[in-house]
Design a protein around this motif. Structure first.
Motif, PDB file in Angstrom:
ATOM      1  N   GLY A  12       0.811  -1.205   0.000  1.00  8.55           N
ATOM      2  CA  GLY A  12       0.000   0.000   0.000  1.00  8.55           C
ATOM      3  C   GLY A  12       0.845   1.256   0.000  1.00  8.55           C
ATOM      4  O   GLY A  12       2.083   1.200   0.084  1.00  8.55           O
ATOM      5  N   PHE A  13       0.181   2.384  -0.073  1.00  9.27           N
ATOM      6  CA  PHE A  13       0.850   3.678  -0.196  1.00  9.27           C
ATOM      7  C   PHE A  13       1.777   3.954   0.984  1.00  9.27           C
ATOM      8  O   PHE A  13       2.995   4.065   0.834  1.00  9.27           O
ATOM      9  N   TRP A 188       3.306   7.574  -5.632  1.00 15.19           N
ATOM     10  CA  TRP A 188       2.855   6.214  -5.368  1.00 15.19           C
ATOM     11  C   TRP A 188       1.598   6.191  -4.507  1.00 15.19           C
ATOM     12  O   TRP A 188       1.310   5.207  -3.829  1.00 15.19           O
ATOM     13  N   GLY A 189       0.825   7.291  -4.536  1.00 14.59           N
ATOM     14  CA  GLY A 189      -0.377   7.388  -3.713  1.00 14.59           C
ATOM     15  C   GLY A 189      -1.528   6.529  -4.209  1.00 14.59           C
ATOM     16  O   GLY A 189      -1.400   5.754  -5.159  1.00 14.59           O
ATOM     17  N   ARG A 190      -2.677   6.695  -3.539  1.00 13.82           N
ATOM     18  CA  ARG A 190      -3.860   5.888  -3.847  1.00 13.82           C
ATOM     19  C   ARG A 190      -4.730   6.575  -4.896  1.00 13.82           C
ATOM     20  O   ARG A 190      -5.085   7.748  -4.727  1.00 13.82           O
ATOM     21  N   PRO A 191      -5.153   5.857  -5.936  1.00  9.17           N
ATOM     22  CA  PRO A 191      -5.975   6.471  -6.979  1.00  9.17           C
ATOM     23  C   PRO A 191      -7.347   6.932  -6.514  1.00  9.17           C
ATOM     24  O   PRO A 191      -7.980   7.755  -7.190  1.00  9.17           O
ATOM     25  N   ILE A 223       3.815  12.345   2.188  1.00  7.03           N
ATOM     26  CA  ILE A 223       4.162  10.982   2.578  1.00  7.03           C
ATOM     27  C   ILE A 223       5.495  10.897   3.318  1.00  7.03           C
ATOM     28  O   ILE A 223       5.624  10.165   4.311  1.00  7.03           O
ATOM     29  N   ASP A 224       6.516  11.635   2.895  1.00  2.44           N
ATOM     30  CA  ASP A 224       7.810  11.551   3.585  1.00  2.44           C
ATOM     31  C   ASP A 224       7.709  12.051   5.019  1.00  2.44           C
ATOM     32  O   ASP A 224       8.414  11.553   5.913  1.00  2.44           O
ATOM     33  N   ASP A 225       6.842  13.034   5.257  1.00  2.28           N
ATOM     34  CA  ASP A 225       6.632  13.543   6.613  1.00  2.28           C
ATOM     35  C   ASP A 225       5.984  12.465   7.482  1.00  2.28           C
ATOM     36  O   ASP A 225       6.334  12.279   8.657  1.00  2.28           O
TER      37      ASP A 225
END
Length: 328
Positions: A12-13, A188-191, A223-225
């Motif tokens: 997953g993301f 690479w997130g969720r659609p 996401i990196d945070d």
């Protein structure tokens, strides 16, 4: 010191990014995922290939609703920690398919708790959600606020997860850390997330719909945070007088943005203008999400804070490479 860590939902993301960063830091990481078809499995396989494959992180197929398989994995693993990020996501989908949430988020989570208890896992970190705060306009949200008025079944399952984890901590001594994520976005997130679907439609020259006239406020968190905060909480030592505590933290920056303004920043990142249509508030939506991250900062110190322009710029570059627009 290197640890052996299980990451569920590793295709997953959030799971793929967390597992990759742990491996880069020298930890021995095992991933599992059921690769379900809530959104295109191709993206999940591509994540694993791009983020985990080069680091040698395995991501085996496992459905956590299979209690025996889950117990066997934990019993044989000798894990120092479990980061449980597998879940059925999506507020609106929970209205149409409640059974998916009952199975994944309640049965699956219960199996993880029991397997951790039996295996003597020292620390369980698990995904909760800002959705637990329900439909309210007063902000920021604090971990001490009431969370007994969920606006969706998805939110109700996350509240239940927090209560289940607390019970296992108080009765069985299983230390747990709940992670209330606030609108995570990035490569690479969720659609099914708005920024991803907006990007696809904008790049295809199709209109997008902003619900509640685009006035909803969201505490977008890069996401990196999120990865920085999760790993900080993993490494934070147990409180001396509460070694088997069950605690909960907001993972959001206290910087809510109107969705209509978010779209303007996304337009800049993509170099394209959106065709915007406005619609009414949708069932299950909430007017605002806004995190008070004071408890998190008190626990791990200052954590990464990526600007919306930088984060969406990185996302735009990623999606243009992963899914080139027709004719590009």
């Amino acid at each position: 010191m290197s640890q052996k860590i299980l990451v569920t939902g590793a295709a997953g993301f959030v799971g793929a990014h967390v597992a990759a960063e742990l491996a880069r830091a020298g930890h021995r990481v095992t991933g599992v995922d059921n690769y379900n078809a809530y959104y295109e499995p191709r993206l999940k396989h591509d994540r694993v290939a791009a983020l985990l494959g080069p680091l040698g992180v395995p991501c085996q197929v496992l459905d956590l609703c299979d209690a025996a398989a889950t117990r066997a994995l934990l019993a044989d693993g000798g894990f120092d920690a479990v980061i449980h990020l597998a879940a059925q996501a999506g507020v609106r989908h929970s209205i149409k398919a409640p059974g998916d949430y009952i199975q994944s988020n309640l049965v699956g989570f219960g199996n993880v708790l029991e397997a951790c208890r039996e295996a003597g896992v020292p620390h369980l970190l698990y995904a909760s959600s800002s959705s637990v705060y329900g439909s309210r306009a007063d902000a920021p949200f604090r971990e001490t606020d009431r969370v007994d008025r969920p606006a969706s079944l998805y939110a109700a399952t996350k509240i239940a997860n927090e209560l289940m984890a607390h019970t296992y901590a108080s009765i069985h001594g299983l230390r747990s850390t709940g992670l209330r994520f606030f609108t995570v976005y990035g490569p690479w997130g969720r659609p099914d997330m708005a920024y991803f679907s907006f990007s696809r439609r904008i790049r295809a020259g199709q209109p997008i719909t902003l619900f509640a006239e685009g006035q909803l406020l969201r505490d977008f968190t890069y996401i990196d945070d999120i990865v920085d905060a999760v790993i900080g909480l993993l490494h934070a030592p147990a409180t001396v007088d509460k070694p088997t505590e069950s605690d909960i933290y907001n993972l959001g920056h206290h910087v809510p943005v109107k969705v209509v303004d978010f779209v303007r920043t996304l337009e800049d990142a993509l170099g394209l203008k959106a065709q915007i249509e406005f619609g009414p508030m949708q069932a299950g939506d909430v007017p605002v999400t806004c995190a008070d991250d004071g408890r998190l900062r008190a626990r791990i110190g200052d954590w990464a804070c990526t600007s919306l322009a930088d984060g969406l710029g990185r996302f735009a570059r990623w999606i243009e490479a992963w899914e080139p627009a027709p004719g590009a």
